[in-house]
Design an enzyme around this catalytic site. Structure first.
Site, mmCIF file in Angstrom:
data_model
loop_
_atom_site.group_PDB
_atom_site.id
_atom_site.type_symbol
_atom_site.label_atom_id
_atom_site.label_comp_id
_atom_site.label_asym_id
_atom_site.label_seq_id
_atom_site.Cartn_x
_atom_site.Cartn_y
_atom_site.Cartn_z
ATOM 1 N N ARG A 33 0.816 -1.223 0.000
ATOM 2 C CA ARG A 33 0.000 0.000 0.000
ATOM 3 C C ARG A 33 0.843 1.264 0.000
ATOM 4 N NH1 ARG A 33 -4.296 -1.656 4.752
ATOM 5 N NH2 ARG A 33 -5.203 -3.444 3.668
ATOM 6 N N CYS A 76 0.926 15.271 -14.869
ATOM 7 C CA CYS A 76 1.211 14.310 -15.955
ATOM 8 C C CYS A 76 1.773 13.026 -15.375
ATOM 9 C CB CYS A 76 2.198 14.930 -16.935
ATOM 10 S SG CYS A 76 1.448 16.260 -17.863
ATOM 11 N N SER A 106 0.357 11.328 -19.708
ATOM 12 C CA SER A 106 0.650 12.078 -20.929
ATOM 13 C C SER A 106 2.134 12.413 -20.933
ATOM 14 C CB SER A 106 -0.199 13.357 -20.897
ATOM 15 O OG SER A 106 0.118 14.243 -21.932
ATOM 16 N N GLN A 107 2.819 12.147 -22.056
ATOM 17 C CA GLN A 107 4.257 12.411 -22.103
ATOM 18 C C GLN A 107 4.703 13.090 -23.380
ATOM 19 O OE1 GLN A 107 7.904 9.648 -21.203
ATOM 20 N NE2 GLN A 107 7.437 9.516 -23.383
ATOM 21 N N HIS A 162 3.571 10.916 -26.757
ATOM 22 C CA HIS A 162 3.446 11.644 -28.023
ATOM 23 C C HIS A 162 4.700 12.409 -28.417
ATOM 24 C CE1 HIS A 162 1.546 13.937 -24.682
ATOM 25 N NE2 HIS A 162 2.349 14.904 -25.101
ATOM 26 N N ILE A 163 4.792 12.639 -29.721
ATOM 27 C CA ILE A 163 5.828 13.512 -30.274
ATOM 28 C C ILE A 163 5.091 14.658 -30.948
ATOM 29 C CG2 ILE A 163 7.725 13.714 -31.928
ATOM 30 C CD1 ILE A 163 8.298 10.732 -31.517
ATOM 31 N N TYR A 164 5.371 15.886 -30.514
ATOM 32 C CA TYR A 164 4.720 17.057 -31.121
ATOM 33 C C TYR A 164 5.208 17.265 -32.554
ATOM 34 C CZ TYR A 164 2.581 18.480 -26.707
ATOM 35 O OH TYR A 164 1.807 18.526 -25.580
ATOM 36 N N ALA A 171 5.311 23.128 -26.101
ATOM 37 C CA ALA A 171 3.883 23.439 -26.278
ATOM 38 C C ALA A 171 3.271 23.785 -24.923
ATOM 39 C CB ALA A 171 3.174 22.236 -26.886
HETATM 40 N N1 LIG Z 1 4.475 20.513 -23.505
HETATM 41 C C1 LIG Z 1 4.988 20.307 -22.284
HETATM 42 N N2 LIG Z 1 6.031 19.465 -22.134
HETATM 43 C C2 LIG Z 1 6.575 19.250 -20.909
HETATM 44 O O1 LIG Z 1 7.523 18.459 -20.820
HETATM 45 C C3 LIG Z 1 6.020 19.928 -19.782
HETATM 46 C C4 LIG Z 1 4.956 20.804 -19.971
HETATM 47 N N3 LIG Z 1 4.456 20.981 -21.233
HETATM 48 N N4 LIG Z 1 4.413 21.484 -18.939
HETATM 49 C C5 LIG Z 1 4.922 21.397 -17.603
HETATM 50 C C6 LIG Z 1 6.217 20.757 -17.453
HETATM 51 C C7 LIG Z 1 7.449 21.599 -17.559
HETATM 52 N N5 LIG Z 1 8.442 20.608 -17.979
HETATM 53 C C8 LIG Z 1 9.564 20.951 -18.729
HETATM 54 C C9 LIG Z 1 9.555 22.073 -19.531
HETATM 55 C C10 LIG Z 1 10.674 22.416 -20.271
HETATM 56 C C11 LIG Z 1 11.813 21.635 -20.197
HETATM 57 C C12 LIG Z 1 13.015 22.049 -20.990
HETATM 58 O O2 LIG Z 1 13.006 23.041 -21.677
HETATM 59 N N6 LIG Z 1 14.113 21.320 -20.923
HETATM 60 C C13 LIG Z 1 15.350 21.630 -21.611
HETATM 61 C C14 LIG Z 1 16.423 22.085 -20.641
HETATM 62 C C15 LIG Z 1 15.997 23.035 -19.601
HETATM 63 C C16 LIG Z 1 17.081 23.340 -18.570
HETATM 64 O O3 LIG Z 1 18.249 22.957 -18.704
HETATM 65 O O4 LIG Z 1 16.729 23.970 -17.553
HETATM 66 C C17 LIG Z 1 15.876 20.387 -22.335
HETATM 67 O O5 LIG Z 1 16.761 20.530 -23.188
HETATM 68 O O6 LIG Z 1 15.399 19.275 -22.031
HETATM 69 C C18 LIG Z 1 11.825 20.509 -19.378
HETATM 70 C C19 LIG Z 1 10.695 20.165 -18.654
HETATM 71 C C20 LIG Z 1 7.822 19.330 -18.167
HETATM 72 N N7 LIG Z 1 6.477 19.737 -18.466
HETATM 73 O O1 LIG Z 2 6.297 16.024 -16.095
HETATM 74 C C1 LIG Z 2 5.718 16.284 -17.186
HETATM 75 C C2 LIG Z 2 4.834 17.342 -17.315
HETATM 76 C C3 LIG Z 2 4.242 17.572 -18.513
HETATM 77 N N1 LIG Z 2 4.484 16.774 -19.583
HETATM 78 C C4 LIG Z 2 3.801 17.086 -20.887
HETATM 79 C C5 LIG Z 2 2.862 16.072 -21.459
HETATM 80 C C6 LIG Z 2 1.991 16.931 -22.386
HETATM 81 O O2 LIG Z 2 2.673 17.141 -23.620
HETATM 82 C C7 LIG Z 2 1.876 18.248 -21.634
HETATM 83 C C8 LIG Z 2 0.605 18.362 -20.827
HETATM 84 O O3 LIG Z 2 -0.519 18.499 -21.651
HETATM 85 P P1 LIG Z 2 -1.912 17.727 -21.353
HETATM 86 O O4 LIG Z 2 -2.833 18.231 -22.435
HETATM 87 O O5 LIG Z 2 -2.358 18.132 -19.987
HETATM 88 O O6 LIG Z 2 -1.655 16.246 -21.466
HETATM 89 O O7 LIG Z 2 3.001 18.260 -20.748
HETATM 90 C C9 LIG Z 2 5.360 15.733 -19.479
HETATM 91 O O8 LIG Z 2 5.630 14.999 -20.453
HETATM 92 N N2 LIG Z 2 5.954 15.502 -18.274
#
Ligand SMILES: Nc1nc(=O)c2c([nH]1)NC[C@@H]1CN(c3ccc(C(=O)N[C@@H](CCC(=O)O)C(=O)O)cc3)CN21
Ligand SMILES: O=c1ccn([C@H]2C[C@H](O)[C@@H](COP(=O)(O)O)O2)c(=O)[nH]1
Length: 276
Positions: free
Chosen positions: A138, A157, A178-179, A218-220, A275
């Site tokens: 648990r 997520c 969702s990933q 998913h892949i955007y 996104a």
């Molecule tokens: N579309 C989407 N994808 C995500 O992965 C995501 C969201 N939305 N919304 C909330 C959070 C924020 N997260 C994120 C957002 C951006 C990065 C990013 O830009 N990563 C860069 C490096 C950033 C750094 O070094 O600080 C990379 O190259 O992976 C990572 C996680 C994960 N989550």
């Molecule tokens: O830890 C995280 C946080 C966010 N994500 C991604 C997955 C989706 O692409 C978006 C969230 O959009 P929803 O429409 O709410 O699914 O953020 C992630 O992979 N990992």
């Protein structure tokens, strides 16, 4: 060769070759310029990582391990929902003027719940169970609190972790609804691998398996050429991971207590669009 790369490449190929396109469907996520962020998706992916064998960071490109751990500590240790407590800017797009992302992530882990033994928040209950009742079935956390969804900037997520002890090994299942495969796969895998190592160390256990269950992987659309190039790159052996052995209290860990050595990886992809 790193096993994490192999799993990542297989998953991306599966999405690219067999994924379903969201074109023609209503989608929530948007690009910065307002256009709908469409995806190719695959439902129901399960990846298993043996943490006793390797630290599951990608080597195709570097995973920003320090920033990923900083976000992990923000959620699991500081139990914060305010971006001012975070050292990166990854959550800025979802924060209000005060920096809050609403009743999401860290907020939920900090809420206290009543048990026979007293009141615990979700993290302290995991710590209590791993010490006092490690073979319990648990031991789990859940951020997906329906009552509070309307006050969250983004629904969680990676929303639930189930911990399970076999012998002296701590295993975990991470459930993710969702990933965003390019941006967050290795990011989330590294985070939860580190979390298992942290809980194991402070509970006198060793890290075992991490099972990552992803509903919508998913892949955007704007990431497709980036992913195609990424998965054709050379792979390297996984890096070595060390954790300061002196830390016995979960709340004493800082980002500097985690050391990743011999991390050989391909070039970073700069400015990946995220996104919103
Ligand atoms: N579309 C989407 N994808 C995500 O992965 C995501 C969201 N939305 N919304 C909330 C959070 C924020 N997260 C994120 C957002 C951006 C990065 C990013 O830009 N990563 C860069 C490096 C950033 C750094 O070094 O600080 C990379 O190259 O992976 C990572 C996680 C994960 N989550
Ligand atoms: O830890 C995280 C946080 C966010 N994500 C991604 C997955 C989706 O692409 C978006 C969230 O959009 P929803 O429409 O709410 O699914 O953020 C992630 O992979 N990992």
């Amino acid at each position: 060769m790193s096993k994490a790369d192999k799993l990542f490449i297989e998953m991306c190929k599966d999405i690219l070759e067999n994924g379903e396109s969201s074109r023609g469907q209503e989608v929530r996520a948007r690009w910065e310029d307002g256009t709908p962020a469409h995806t190719l998706k695959r439902f129901g992916i399960i990846n298993r990582y043996n943490l006793a064998e390797e630290f599951p960071a990608l080597t195709l490109r570097p995973t920003p391990v320090k920033s990923a751990i900083d976000e992990l500590l923000w959620i699991w240790q500081k139990k914060s929902n305010n971006v001012n407590d975070l050292n990166s800017h990854i959550w800025d797009a979802w924060a209000d003027e005060q920096g809050s992302i609403g009743k999401a992530y860290g907020y939920q882990l900090g809420v206290k719940h009543k048990y026979k033994e007293g009141e615990f928040d979700q993290v302290d209950r995991v710590l209590y169970d791993l010490k006092n009742n490690p073979y319990s079935r648990r031991i789990m956390t859940n951020l997906y609190n329906f009552q509070d969804l309307h006050e969250m900037a983004l629904y969680p997520c990676a929303y639930s972790v189930t911990f399970n002890v076999s012998g002296n090994k701590l295993n975990a299942i991470l459930n993710q609804r969702s990933q965003d495969t390019l941006v967050a796969n290795s990011w989330n895998v590294v985070q939860y691998a580190v979390l298992v190592h942290m809980f194991a160390q402070v509970s006198g256990l060793e890290a075992g398996e991490l099972v990552h269950v992803i509903a919508d992987a998913h892949i955007y659309d704007r990431h497709i050429p980036l992913v195609e190039e990424l998965i054709s790159r050379p792979q390297f052996p996984a890096p070595k991971f060390r954790i300061n052995p002196d830390i016995k209290n979960f709340y004493d860990f800082t980002v500097d207590d985690f050391i990743v050595e011999n991390y050989e990886a391909g070039l970073q992809i700069k400015g990946i669009p995220v996104a919103v």
